[in-house]
Design an enzyme around this catalytic site. Sequence first.
Site, PDB file in Angstrom:
ATOM      1  N   HIS A  49       0.810  -1.217   0.000  1.00  0.00           N
ATOM      2  CA  HIS A  49       0.000   0.000   0.000  1.00  0.00           C
ATOM      3  C   HIS A  49       0.843   1.266   0.000  1.00  0.00           C
ATOM      4  O   HIS A  49       0.332   2.352  -0.272  1.00  0.00           O
ATOM      5  CB  HIS A  49      -0.999  -0.005   1.163  1.00  0.00           C
ATOM      6  CG  HIS A  49      -0.404   0.216   2.515  1.00  0.00           C
ATOM      7  ND1 HIS A  49      -0.144  -0.804   3.405  1.00  0.00           N
ATOM      8  CD2 HIS A  49      -0.020   1.351   3.151  1.00  0.00           C
ATOM      9  CE1 HIS A  49       0.360  -0.319   4.514  1.00  0.00           C
ATOM     10  NE2 HIS A  49       0.451   0.990   4.388  1.00  0.00           N
TER      11      HIS A  49
ATOM     12  N   ASP B 109       0.234  -7.681   1.190  1.00  0.00           N
ATOM     13  CA  ASP B 109       0.578  -6.277   1.432  1.00  0.00           C
ATOM     14  C   ASP B 109       2.090  -6.084   1.542  1.00  0.00           C
ATOM     15  O   ASP B 109       2.578  -5.341   2.388  1.00  0.00           O
ATOM     16  CB  ASP B 109      -0.109  -5.736   2.689  1.00  0.00           C
ATOM     17  CG  ASP B 109      -0.051  -4.204   2.750  1.00  0.00           C
ATOM     18  OD1 ASP B 109       0.059  -3.578   1.682  1.00  0.00           O
ATOM     19  OD2 ASP B 109      -0.079  -3.647   3.860  1.00  0.00           O
TER      20      ASP B 109
ATOM     21  N   SER C 139       4.590   2.580   8.003  1.00  0.00           N
ATOM     22  CA  SER C 139       4.282   1.424   7.155  1.00  0.00           C
ATOM     23  C   SER C 139       5.495   1.019   6.337  1.00  0.00           C
ATOM     24  O   SER C 139       6.112   1.851   5.670  1.00  0.00           O
ATOM     25  CB  SER C 139       3.125   1.762   6.209  1.00  0.00           C
ATOM     26  OG  SER C 139       1.918   1.857   6.911  1.00  0.00           O
TER      27      SER C 139
END
Length: 466
Positions: free
Chosen positions: A114, A144, A220
């Site tokens: 992402h 992911d 992230s």
Amino acid sequence: MMHSLPMTKHISKLLAVAGLAVLALLIVALLPLFAEAEEIVPQSRTEMELSFAPLVKQTSPSVVNVYTQKRVTSRVSPMEQFFSGGVAPRERVQNSLGSGVIVGADGVIVTNNHVVEGAESFRVVLSDRREYPAELVLADERTDLAVLKIDTDGAKLPTLPYADTRASQVGDLVLAIGNPFGIGQTVTSGILSATARTDVGISDYAFFLQTDAAVNPGNSGGALINTKGELVGVNTAIFSRSGGSNGIGFAIPAEMVKRVVNAAINEGSFVRPWLGLAGQTVSYDMAKAQGLDRPIGVMVTEVYDDGPADRAGLRRGDLVTDIDGLKFLAAIKSPGETTELTLLRGGKQMTKNVKLAPPPGATEADVVLLDGQNVFSGARVVELSPRLAEENGLDPFQKGSGIYVHSVLRRSVARGYFRPGDIIRSVNGVQTKSVKDLKALLKPDTHTWNIELERNGHMIQGTVTL
């Protein structure tokens, strides 16, 4: 009264002597403890400060910032178009920031999918401020995870070794390293607060490690490390209503990270291993029926004919409690490898060795665009298969056969009748098992089609005349 006073003094002396004797005995008894305490006196400044500084100094150079760019078109409102004489939609460059981890000394970097999704260009900034353009090697939405590669002109980069999360326990100390809010590299500490989380809603193909180390936007793709300086996982998401850290963060375990990275570098694509079974989480009532005192494992609900599980002898109703000694998915293995499943059948425990395989059948690469003077013109279709189901998150145990509508062209005939995700079951009374079968029914002299299809789990039947 004259004789009692000397007697009292004599007793007092005896008590004082006894007290001194007891005190001496206590000192003798405690001496080993004091001696033992001296043995654990900190021998260095680092030990005296009880600091993570040496660990951070060792590992932080392996964590990088990932910058991405993509072009987005801003929509112009009808009011703006009216007053400006029909202004065209505006295009601008959108920048975003995430973190990444160096896992290959030659410039291999792993981050979250992402972080890079939809981006057109990538730039990696090392902790020492060196910058490199990056190439996207692999991006996998289901896990992911994404793998980037930078050209360092032969310079070797510091890397983080993978941890064995099978040894990780709730309560283990961990550090989260990343670039939250774009303010620069930051380190937070905490513990593993849970392992093997599955109902996170991030990915349907991985277990997650949960931590209370502060993980914020921008973290992230960053590293979650243990006190040995090993990569425990890649930070991927937080549970938050405000957008900030509430003490619940999730990381993709190192085993899954390693599997995806190896696939990207050695194979160029990530093919998930296929067990050929479907299952559901065991409820309390299901566990009770199996003679268990608590719910554990996964109940097998479907077994694909002639699939790996079928060939290994698994059946519907088997309760799988273990995969290779892990409460973990077999996804960390590659097709062709064998995995050992521990299961309960009729209250008896047994093991089955399952040779994993890639899911069979058509893929998105086999999508066909239908054309001509017919109701299907403009529909992009492909045959249903376990591999297609895997790629699109469909139920691999669809009842019956059919043709999957992958997409529909705008301003086409098919646009008025079909939607992406429809499953065409039959046309004019003939079952459509393959695209070849469907094409054979699209004759130039045919103007009426009786179509049976499945949409969102409901069967629809109708007749179209052109």
